[in-house]
Design a protein around this motif. Sequence first.
Motif, PDB file in Angstrom:
ATOM      1  N   LYS A 161      13.885  -7.889  42.823  1.00  0.00           N
ATOM      2  CA  LYS A 161      13.596  -8.627  41.596  1.00  0.00           C
ATOM      3  C   LYS A 161      14.046  -7.792  40.395  1.00  0.00           C
ATOM      4  N   TYR A 162      14.940  -8.374  39.588  1.00  0.00           N
ATOM      5  CA  TYR A 162      15.500  -7.618  38.470  1.00  0.00           C
ATOM      6  C   TYR A 162      15.022  -8.109  37.108  1.00  0.00           C
ATOM      7  N   TYR A 163      15.185  -9.403  36.865  1.00  0.00           N
ATOM      8  CA  TYR A 163      14.905  -9.927  35.531  1.00  0.00           C
ATOM      9  C   TYR A 163      13.843 -11.024  35.581  1.00  0.00           C
ATOM     10  N   PRO A 164      12.743 -10.856  34.850  1.00  0.00           N
ATOM     11  CA  PRO A 164      11.841 -11.988  34.660  1.00  0.00           C
ATOM     12  C   PRO A 164      12.605 -13.107  33.949  1.00  0.00           C
ATOM     13  N   ILE A 165      12.326 -14.348  34.291  1.00  0.00           N
ATOM     14  CA  ILE A 165      13.052 -15.467  33.678  1.00  0.00           C
ATOM     15  C   ILE A 165      12.269 -15.944  32.455  1.00  0.00           C
ATOM     16  N   PRO A 166      12.873 -15.784  31.264  1.00  0.00           N
ATOM     17  CA  PRO A 166      12.126 -16.000  30.015  1.00  0.00           C
ATOM     18  C   PRO A 166      12.020 -17.478  29.636  1.00  0.00           C
ATOM     19  N   LYS A 167      11.136 -18.184  30.333  1.00  0.00           N
ATOM     20  CA  LYS A 167      10.837 -19.576  29.994  1.00  0.00           C
ATOM     21  C   LYS A 167       9.338 -19.705  29.754  1.00  0.00           C
ATOM     22  N   GLU A 168       8.962 -20.668  28.938  1.00  0.00           N
ATOM     23  CA  GLU A 168       7.572 -20.782  28.503  1.00  0.00           C
ATOM     24  C   GLU A 168       6.606 -20.969  29.673  1.00  0.00           C
ATOM     25  N   ASP A 169       6.970 -21.832  30.645  1.00  0.00           N
ATOM     26  CA  ASP A 169       6.039 -22.072  31.757  1.00  0.00           C
ATOM     27  C   ASP A 169       5.849 -20.821  32.618  1.00  0.00           C
ATOM     28  N   ASN A 170       6.897 -19.988  32.722  1.00  0.00           N
ATOM     29  CA  ASN A 170       6.765 -18.728  33.459  1.00  0.00           C
ATOM     30  C   ASN A 170       5.805 -17.785  32.730  1.00  0.00           C
ATOM     31  N   HIS A 171       5.914 -17.776  31.408  1.00  0.00           N
ATOM     32  CA  HIS A 171       5.042 -16.908  30.614  1.00  0.00           C
ATOM     33  C   HIS A 171       3.583 -17.356  30.741  1.00  0.00           C
ATOM     34  N   GLU A 172       3.378 -18.653  30.792  1.00  0.00           N
ATOM     35  CA  GLU A 172       2.014 -19.172  30.952  1.00  0.00           C
ATOM     36  C   GLU A 172       1.427 -18.764  32.313  1.00  0.00           C
ATOM     37  N   LEU A 173       2.269 -18.811  33.351  1.00  0.00           N
ATOM     38  CA  LEU A 173       1.820 -18.390  34.684  1.00  0.00           C
ATOM     39  C   LEU A 173       1.485 -16.902  34.680  1.00  0.00           C
ATOM     40  N   TYR A 174       2.342 -16.099  34.020  1.00  0.00           N
ATOM     41  CA  TYR A 174       2.061 -14.663  33.923  1.00  0.00           C
ATOM     42  C   TYR A 174       0.717 -14.418  33.242  1.00  0.00           C
ATOM     43  N   LYS A 175       0.416 -15.181  32.219  1.00  0.00           N
ATOM     44  CA  LYS A 175      -0.840 -14.973  31.478  1.00  0.00           C
ATOM     45  C   LYS A 175      -2.061 -15.162  32.373  1.00  0.00           C
ATOM     46  N   GLN A 176      -1.944 -16.048  33.378  1.00  0.00           N
ATOM     47  CA  GLN A 176      -3.055 -16.211  34.326  1.00  0.00           C
ATOM     48  C   GLN A 176      -3.263 -14.926  35.131  1.00  0.00           C
ATOM     49  N   TYR A 177      -2.148 -14.317  35.573  1.00  0.00           N
ATOM     50  CA  TYR A 177      -2.258 -13.053  36.310  1.00  0.00           C
ATOM     51  C   TYR A 177      -2.749 -11.920  35.406  1.00  0.00           C
ATOM     52  N   LYS A 178      -2.272 -11.930  34.163  1.00  0.00           N
ATOM     53  CA  LYS A 178      -2.684 -10.881  33.220  1.00  0.00           C
ATOM     54  C   LYS A 178      -4.198 -10.939  32.997  1.00  0.00           C
ATOM     55  N   ALA A 179      -4.746 -12.148  32.920  1.00  0.00           N
ATOM     56  CA  ALA A 179      -6.203 -12.290  32.739  1.00  0.00           C
ATOM     57  C   ALA A 179      -6.951 -11.687  33.923  1.00  0.00           C
ATOM     58  N   GLU A 180      -6.410 -11.856  35.128  1.00  0.00           N
ATOM     59  CA  GLU A 180      -7.031 -11.246  36.317  1.00  0.00           C
ATOM     60  C   GLU A 180      -6.922  -9.726  36.258  1.00  0.00           C
ATOM     61  N   ALA A 181      -5.742  -9.248  35.854  1.00  0.00           N
ATOM     62  CA  ALA A 181      -5.520  -7.800  35.781  1.00  0.00           C
ATOM     63  C   ALA A 181      -6.475  -7.149  34.789  1.00  0.00           C
ATOM     64  N   ASP A 182      -6.735  -7.838  33.694  1.00  0.00           N
ATOM     65  CA  ASP A 182      -7.605  -7.283  32.649  1.00  0.00           C
ATOM     66  C   ASP A 182      -9.048  -7.104  33.122  1.00  0.00           C
ATOM     67  N   LYS A 183      -9.417  -7.784  34.187  1.00  0.00           N
ATOM     68  CA  LYS A 183     -10.781  -7.665  34.713  1.00  0.00           C
ATOM     69  C   LYS A 183     -10.975  -6.394  35.543  1.00  0.00           C
ATOM     70  N   LEU A 184      -9.865  -5.736  35.919  1.00  0.00           N
ATOM     71  CA  LEU A 184      -9.943  -4.576  36.815  1.00  0.00           C
ATOM     72  C   LEU A 184      -9.990  -3.281  36.018  1.00  0.00           C
ATOM     73  N   ASP A 185     -11.048  -2.518  36.201  1.00  0.00           N
ATOM     74  CA  ASP A 185     -11.192  -1.251  35.475  1.00  0.00           C
ATOM     75  C   ASP A 185     -10.460  -0.101  36.168  1.00  0.00           C
ATOM     76  N   ASP A 186     -10.251  -0.239  37.464  1.00  0.00           N
ATOM     77  CA  ASP A 186      -9.712   0.903  38.211  1.00  0.00           C
ATOM     78  C   ASP A 186      -8.229   0.737  38.570  1.00  0.00           C
ATOM     79  N   VAL A 187      -7.555  -0.276  37.966  1.00  0.00           N
ATOM     80  CA  VAL A 187      -6.111  -0.446  38.181  1.00  0.00           C
ATOM     81  C   VAL A 187      -5.430  -0.601  36.827  1.00  0.00           C
ATOM     82  N   ILE A 188      -4.377   0.180  36.612  1.00  0.00           N
ATOM     83  CA  ILE A 188      -3.567   0.060  35.393  1.00  0.00           C
ATOM     84  C   ILE A 188      -2.226  -0.548  35.787  1.00  0.00           C
ATOM     85  N   PHE A 189      -1.830  -1.615  35.101  1.00  0.00           N
ATOM     86  CA  PHE A 189      -0.559  -2.285  35.375  1.00  0.00           C
ATOM     87  C   PHE A 189       0.467  -1.821  34.347  1.00  0.00           C
ATOM     88  N   CYS A 190       1.663  -1.477  34.829  1.00  0.00           N
ATOM     89  CA  CYS A 190       2.647  -0.890  33.923  1.00  0.00           C
ATOM     90  C   CYS A 190       4.054  -1.079  34.479  1.00  0.00           C
TER      91      CYS A 190
END
Length: 371
Positions: free
Chosen positions: A310-339
């Motif tokens: 996987k090289y390039y995220p595809i910059p479309k609005e619906d993809n960004h909305e899907l990412y935001k769902q995962y980001k909300a899950e990631a933000d709940k984790l105190d012991d994992v840093i995403f980078c």
Amino acid sequence: MFDYLIVGAGYSGSVLAERIAKELNKKVLVVDRRSHIAGNAYDHYNEDGILVHKYGPHWFHTNDKKVFDYLSEFTEWRFNYHRVKTYVDGRLLPIPINMDTLNELYGLKLQSPEEVQAFFDGVKVDTGNPANSEEMVISQVGEDLYKKFFKGYTLKQWEIDPKDLAASVTARIPTRTNRDDRYFTDTYQGVPKHGYTEMFSKMLDHPNISVMLQTDYKDIIGKIEFGKMIYSGPIDSFFDYKFGKLPYRSLRFEHETFNQENYQSHQQINYPNDYDFTRIVEWKHATGQKSPVTTITREYSLLAEEGMEKYYPIPKEDNHELYKQYKAEADKLDDVIFCGRLADYKYYNMDQVVARALMLFEKKLSNTHQE
């Protein structure tokens, strides 16, 4: 027992591993599913002795002195201005579009930045606030240059009509009113003198750092003890695709060696309208290697399917909305840093990845360990 488990030995993982090991004196295990360190920046000498980048060209450029100084602790540099030609209408023309591009393409005799700007002003289309990639380009250089230089390349790269791509995709592409034919104008430009892999090797060479390659972190996570995790892989994979898969573009490379000193005039030539590939890179221009043979790489863009890199995220609005769902899950984790590019579902240049990793270390990690 490790203080940190770091998933991924690319820029994000390696920079954070080095900082944590050296500055905090903590034990780190870096795990990567590939057989090598350095992520997509990995380079190696091929069977003909030419240093090539396995995952496509990585031309380092930055204005960030802090990033440059940090990486310079692990490498010397071969400074080199990246110059690109584009094959349009049977000619090799400078890109970014500049005074020489216009003069050669249209048989003009523009001689000053003011004349070039007047040309652009005469052809550009007022789109108001550009809403997509096509509008972004035609608002700067008009329809004809858009069709000749951008439309075909964008279609090859993304397989999406530029009308359906975010304006940010082409906002990164500069145009010039002078004769400056450098692709980037950053203060620091070049490649590590002995290769990226060598630079990463020095970064990870610390008694507090252990590295496991050809290992999926999910296979070992229950077998080792660690405090926190730093994750630089695909965020959707981390959560077992619970909301669906985030789409990516992948790349395919054809490497070919010729019994001649050089194959082409520049280290990169783009092909927006002809052939299936997007560009041809000739490595020796950048590395300065001397050899009677030369290796080129043709690059093809395609949709990432199962098992592909996987090289390039595809910059479309619906993809960004899907990412935001995962980001909300990631933000709940105190012991994992995403980078990183895959974890943040964002296109970063190399210096941006390093800057973000250094910032994360300073803001999130170094403070928490100060006694």
